[in-house]
Design a protein around this motif. Structure first.
Motif, short mmCIF file in Angstrom:
data_model
loop_
_atom_site.label_atom_id
_atom_site.label_comp_id
_atom_site.label_asym_id
_atom_site.label_seq_id
_atom_site.Cartn_x
_atom_site.Cartn_y
_atom_site.Cartn_z
N GLN A 182 0.57 -0.90 -0.37
CA GLN A 182 0.24 0.04 -0.04
C GLN A 182 1.26 1.19 0.13
O GLN A 182 0.93 2.19 -0.42
CB GLN A 182 -0.86 0.19 1.37
N HIS A 199 1.13 3.48 -3.20
CA HIS A 199 0.25 5.41 -2.53
C HIS A 199 1.12 6.05 -3.25
O HIS A 199 0.76 7.39 -3.70
CB HIS A 199 -0.04 5.55 -0.90
N PHE A 219 -7.23 0.89 -6.51
CA PHE A 219 -6.33 1.34 -5.42
C PHE A 219 -6.82 0.74 -4.15
O PHE A 219 -5.60 -0.18 -2.85
CB PHE A 219 -6.41 2.25 -4.98
#
Ligand SMILES: [Zn+2]
Length: 176
Positions: A27, A31, A117
């Motif tokens: 993640q 990101h 995402f």
């Protein structure tokens, strides 16, 4: 500020086959990667950008969903693309190959399944230029550039321009 930079024709990163992303355990990386990709796409006013184009060999691309028919999807992680329909000829360019715009044939339609995402899987059925854009970006994840798909004659005609790009932006660039 990020140190990720747009990669140009001649960069070896553009020629690698990229690896898949583990969305839940990556993640933080994802990101920062997506933030940089969105920044660079906006700055360069591009239609799409694949992760290898900013130096990361992972299977992620983004597309400008304001310009293409994507039902608000702009992030494609671990995409799978299948194409169909007749070959359709249209003009393409690439942020990594500045100044070269060429017509080339690609299948008219494509189905893309990818993750967003949040890790949610989605499928889109695409036609025309949106299908083309998805094929172009997906090619980047396999180290393929649109100029690879030109006819032998067109390839010969852009050869000089390509070597100029390589000289100007490439790893053995001597322009300070
Ligand atoms: Zn491209």
């Amino acid at each position: 500020m990020s140190s990720r930079k747009l990669q140009y024709y001649g960069s070896k990163i553009l020629r690698n086959r990229s690896r898949g992303i583990d969305i839940s355990s990556e993640q933080e990386f994802l990101h920062s990667l997506l933030a940089d990709m969105l920044d660079i796409l906006r700055l360069e006013r591009g239609l799409g950008l694949a992760a290898p184009q900013i130096g990361e060999n992972v299977r992620v691309f983004i597309l400008n969903s304001e310009e293409l028919s994507l039902k608000d999807h702009s992030i494609f992680i671990n995409p799978e693309v299948t194409t169909s329909g007749p070959l359709n000829k249209d003009e393409e360019g690439c942020l990594s190959i500045p100044g070269i715009f060429e017509y080339l044939r690609r299948p008219l339609s494509a189905v893309v399944t990818a993750y967003d995402f949040s890790g949610k899987r989605f499928t889109l059925e695409l036609d025309d230029y949106t299908a083309r854009a998805v094929q172009h970006e997906n090619d980047h994840l396999d180290g393929i550039l649109f100029v690879d798909r030109l006819s032998p004659i067109r390839k010969r005609l852009v050869k000089k321009q390509l070597s100029e790009i390589k000289r100007e932006y490439g790893p053995d660039n001597r322009i300070l």
